[in-house]
Design a protein around this motif. Structure first.
Motif, PDB file in Angstrom:
ATOM      1  N   ARG A 101      20.700  49.156  -2.062  1.00 20.25           N
ATOM      2  CA  ARG A 101      19.527  50.557  -2.267  1.00 20.25           C
ATOM      3  C   ARG A 101      20.537  51.764  -2.898  1.00 20.25           C
ATOM      4  O   ARG A 101      20.557  52.760  -3.915  1.00 20.25           O
ATOM      5  CB  ARG A 101      18.673  51.267  -1.521  1.00 20.25           C
ATOM      6  N   TRP A 102      21.854  51.395  -2.005  1.00 15.57           N
ATOM      7  CA  TRP A 102      22.912  52.985  -2.415  1.00 15.57           C
ATOM      8  C   TRP A 102      24.523  52.166  -2.408  1.00 15.57           C
ATOM      9  O   TRP A 102      24.678  52.526  -1.198  1.00 15.57           O
ATOM     10  CB  TRP A 102      22.596  53.950  -1.677  1.00 15.57           C
ATOM     11  N   PRO A 103      24.964  51.897  -3.613  1.00 15.02           N
ATOM     12  CA  PRO A 103      25.536  50.910  -4.193  1.00 15.02           C
ATOM     13  C   PRO A 103      27.050  52.253  -3.951  1.00 15.02           C
ATOM     14  O   PRO A 103      26.779  53.117  -3.523  1.00 15.02           O
ATOM     15  CB  PRO A 103      25.700  50.215  -5.272  1.00 15.02           C
ATOM     16  N   GLY A 104      27.973  51.672  -4.374  1.00 15.12           N
ATOM     17  CA  GLY A 104      29.382  53.031  -4.158  1.00 15.12           C
ATOM     18  C   GLY A 104      29.433  53.704  -2.889  1.00 15.12           C
ATOM     19  O   GLY A 104      29.555  55.110  -2.894  1.00 15.12           O
ATOM     20  N   GLY A 105      29.454  52.452  -1.794  1.00 12.73           N
ATOM     21  CA  GLY A 105      29.403  53.515  -0.537  1.00 12.73           C
ATOM     22  C   GLY A 105      31.047  53.651   0.239  1.00 12.73           C
ATOM     23  O   GLY A 105      32.190  53.181  -0.907  1.00 12.73           O
ATOM     24  N   GLY A 106      31.579  54.371   1.483  1.00 11.63           N
ATOM     25  CA  GLY A 106      32.271  54.899   1.438  1.00 11.63           C
ATOM     26  C   GLY A 106      33.222  53.399   2.547  1.00 11.63           C
ATOM     27  O   GLY A 106      32.518  52.794   2.718  1.00 11.63           O
ATOM     28  N   GLY A 107      34.750  53.061   1.765  1.00  9.19           N
ATOM     29  CA  GLY A 107      35.281  52.682   2.507  1.00  9.19           C
ATOM     30  C   GLY A 107      35.577  52.607   4.254  1.00  9.19           C
ATOM     31  O   GLY A 107      35.764  53.686   4.778  1.00  9.19           O
ATOM     32  N   SER A 108      35.052  51.581   4.937  1.00  9.36           N
ATOM     33  CA  SER A 108      36.419  51.749   6.289  1.00  9.36           C
ATOM     34  C   SER A 108      36.010  50.174   6.852  1.00  9.36           C
ATOM     35  O   SER A 108      36.051  49.306   6.031  1.00  9.36           O
ATOM     36  CB  SER A 108      34.417  52.501   7.310  1.00  9.36           C
ATOM     37  N   VAL A 109      36.688  49.896   8.075  1.00  4.86           N
ATOM     38  CA  VAL A 109      37.601  49.353   8.462  1.00  4.86           C
ATOM     39  C   VAL A 109      36.800  48.446   9.241  1.00  4.86           C
ATOM     40  O   VAL A 109      36.436  49.496  10.771  1.00  4.86           O
ATOM     41  CB  VAL A 109      39.234  49.026   8.622  1.00  4.86           C
ATOM     42  N   SER A 110      36.327  47.102   9.639  1.00  4.90           N
ATOM     43  CA  SER A 110      36.564  46.652  10.921  1.00  4.90           C
ATOM     44  C   SER A 110      36.913  45.780  11.161  1.00  4.90           C
ATOM     45  O   SER A 110      37.059  44.326  10.692  1.00  4.90           O
ATOM     46  CB  SER A 110      34.570  46.123  10.903  1.00  4.90           C
ATOM     47  N   ILE A 111      37.035  45.538  13.176  1.00  5.36           N
ATOM     48  CA  ILE A 111      37.785  44.410  13.625  1.00  5.36           C
ATOM     49  C   ILE A 111      37.179  43.200  14.333  1.00  5.36           C
ATOM     50  O   ILE A 111      36.977  43.730  15.622  1.00  5.36           O
ATOM     51  CB  ILE A 111      39.138  45.494  14.190  1.00  5.36           C
ATOM     52  N   PRO A 112      36.378  42.611  13.827  1.00  5.20           N
ATOM     53  CA  PRO A 112      35.646  41.919  15.082  1.00  5.20           C
ATOM     54  C   PRO A 112      36.336  40.718  15.478  1.00  5.20           C
ATOM     55  O   PRO A 112      37.484  40.173  15.064  1.00  5.20           O
ATOM     56  CB  PRO A 112      33.947  41.116  14.633  1.00  5.20           C
ATOM     57  N   PRO A 159      27.663  44.303   7.987  1.00  7.87           N
ATOM     58  CA  PRO A 159      27.713  44.770   6.932  1.00  7.87           C
ATOM     59  C   PRO A 159      28.366  45.449   6.288  1.00  7.87           C
ATOM     60  O   PRO A 159      28.371  45.406   4.994  1.00  7.87           O
ATOM     61  CB  PRO A 159      26.920  43.734   6.330  1.00  7.87           C
ATOM     62  N   PHE A 160      28.275  46.633   6.926  1.00  7.51           N
ATOM     63  CA  PHE A 160      28.667  48.105   6.509  1.00  7.51           C
ATOM     64  C   PHE A 160      30.296  48.341   6.201  1.00  7.51           C
ATOM     65  O   PHE A 160      31.000  49.471   5.624  1.00  7.51           O
ATOM     66  CB  PHE A 160      28.084  49.178   7.602  1.00  7.51           C
ATOM     67  N   ALA A 161      31.131  47.845   6.366  1.00  5.75           N
ATOM     68  CA  ALA A 161      32.862  48.162   6.364  1.00  5.75           C
ATOM     69  C   ALA A 161      33.386  46.686   5.863  1.00  5.75           C
ATOM     70  O   ALA A 161      32.918  46.614   5.197  1.00  5.75           O
ATOM     71  CB  ALA A 161      33.275  47.735   7.580  1.00  5.75           C
ATOM     72  N   ASP A 162      33.552  47.630   4.151  1.00  2.29           N
ATOM     73  CA  ASP A 162      34.340  47.242   3.236  1.00  2.29           C
ATOM     74  C   ASP A 162      35.194  46.322   3.327  1.00  2.29           C
ATOM     75  O   ASP A 162      35.453  45.506   2.634  1.00  2.29           O
ATOM     76  CB  ASP A 162      34.638  47.653   2.226  1.00  2.29           C
ATOM     77  N   ARG A 163      35.628  46.276   4.372  1.00  5.55           N
ATOM     78  CA  ARG A 163      37.051  45.708   4.975  1.00  5.55           C
ATOM     79  C   ARG A 163      37.217  45.389   5.728  1.00  5.55           C
ATOM     80  O   ARG A 163      36.782  45.961   7.608  1.00  5.55           O
ATOM     81  CB  ARG A 163      38.684  46.503   4.623  1.00  5.55           C
ATOM     82  N   ILE A 164      37.848  43.709   6.382  1.00  7.47           N
ATOM     83  CA  ILE A 164      36.689  43.296   7.877  1.00  7.47           C
ATOM     84  C   ILE A 164      38.119  42.126   8.638  1.00  7.47           C
ATOM     85  O   ILE A 164      37.991  41.561   7.505  1.00  7.47           O
ATOM     86  CB  ILE A 164      35.227  42.583   8.044  1.00  7.47           C
ATOM     87  N   ALA A 165      38.898  42.565   9.175  1.00  6.37           N
ATOM     88  CA  ALA A 165      39.383  41.929   9.890  1.00  6.37           C
ATOM     89  C   ALA A 165      39.112  41.498  11.126  1.00  6.37           C
ATOM     90  O   ALA A 165      39.196  41.583  12.266  1.00  6.37           O
ATOM     91  CB  ALA A 165      41.094  42.562  10.423  1.00  6.37           C
TER      92      ALA A 165
END
Length: 374
Positions: free
Chosen positions: A244-255, A266-272
């Motif tokens: 619904r809202w593409p083009g979101g801001g970036g963040s990192v998650s480390i699970p 699914p909201f972090a664009d980079r997942i380690a």
């Protein structure tokens, strides 16, 4: 071929995409390069013509003639491992789409994330040295990719409990926090799971959008407040927000798959994502160079408070990292981590870098004050 040792020249550049591979070939040589997880079956001519002496091919697919040629040049070739639900040689961080591929068709059990967790459950305690090696290779590759991605970034960690449900005031407050930090130019990093962690990543995702988008997103997500009983419904709601809202801001998650019953948000664009939780915790906290904010949580958040305290106490990272604890009643009475933290900090450089605030909305200001110094 010569085994690299302390007298060897420094390694060449790392190559993690076909575009970068083609640029290196065009420059005249692949000698000493590290090439990770590429399908090079269509690059046989390039491999046969390029100098690959001392190159390392990690999990790259190539034809038998090309493989024989690069080995004859003196390259190291680590072949792909068939049948795995993950790539142990990966050169890039995960994306939400990569971990949740197949979600709409087969539900969460069909996704690479769920399959990797099942593999981990089968192999984590069976004594198989090969499985242990594959996990170690994967986690080292993820650490390498994470370090490269965050180089030069001002990273602030946001820690908090996985039980914070969508639709509630604590979730909305954590999301506002993530949005504020992102708009302040900071890179938000979380433990990557549900609850407060997801909320902070959601806030960073909505940062480029007008303020009402965050409220609307929280309202949509409230229809699936928790990953129990259905991870599928929980994840599909998140992907609906992203569509619904593409083009979101970036963040990192480390699970981590160590806590694989908690799916990655699914909201972090980079997942380690790691197999080893100890590496994951260290990777998260040591890279939070602009400080760490601790929202109310339970055992995992308490562990993270003192994992962050130890290098600050001994000064092992050069200087103390700001630490902000949110929730006075929680951290002084329910789980009294603050009195112990304050006692450890007394008389040390870290004493001026810790703070306790009542509300989430106070946390960004407290972080800014601690970062400015006494």
């Amino acid at each position: 071929m010569d085994i690299p040792d302390e007298t060897s020249p420094p390694p060449g550049p790392e190559i993690g995409s076909l575009a970068t591979f083609d640029e290196a070939v065009a420059s005249g040589t692949l000698a000493g390069h590290r090439i990770q997880s590429l399908d090079l079956t269509g690059r046989g001519a390039a491999l046969r013509s390029a100098d690959t002496a001392g190159a390392v091919f990690l999990g790259c697919r190539m034809g038998p003639g090309a493989a024989a040629k690069v080995r004859a040049d003196g390259a190291f070739v680590f072949p792909p491992v068939p049948g795995l639900p993950f790539d142990p040689y990966r050169g890039l961080l995960y994306s939400p789409d990569a971990l949740y591929a197949g979600l709409s068709e087969g539900g969460y059990p069909a996704t690479p994330d769920a399959r990797a967790y099942r593999w981990f459950q089968r192999t984590r305690a069976n004594g198989d040295a090969f499985a242990s090696m594959l996990r170690a290779l994967h986690d080292d590759a993820v650490s390498d990719a994470l370090g490269g991605f965050l180089a030069g970034a001002r990273v602030v960690g946001v820690m908090g409990g996985h039980a914070t449900a969508r639709g509630g005031a604590p979730y909305a407050a954590a999301a506002r926090l993530g949005r504020t930090l992102a708009r302040d130019g900071l890179t938000v990093a979380t433990g990557g799971g549900p609850g407060a962690m997801e909320a902070a990543n959601l806030g960073a995702y909505t940062a480029p959008h007008p303020d009402p988008v965050l409220d609307e997103a929280c309202a949509l997500l409230a229809a699936a407040p928790s990953f129990t009983p259905s991870v599928t419904d929980w994840a599909l709601a998140a992907f609906d927000v992203r569509r619904r809202w593409p083009g979101g801001g970036g963040s990192v998650s480390i699970p981590t798959w160590f806590y694989g019953h908690e799916p990655p948000n699914p909201f972090a664009d980079r997942i380690a994502k790691y197999f080893a939780n100890a590496l994951r915790e260290d990777g998260l906290l040591t890279r939070s160079t602009a400080g760490v904010i601790f929202l109310p949580g339970a055992a995992g958040t308490v562990q993270e408070i003192f994992d962050s305290t130890t290098p600050n106490y001994y000064g092992s990272l050069g200087g103390p990292t700001p630490m902000v604890l949110v929730g006075r009643a929680h951290w002084t009475r329910a789980l009294p981590a603050w009195p112990l933290l304050r006692a450890l900090a007394a008389g040390r450089a870290m004493e001026s870098r810790i703070a306790l605030v009542d509300t989430v909305d106070e946390a960004p200001g407290a972080l800014a004050r601690l970062s400015a110094g006494p």
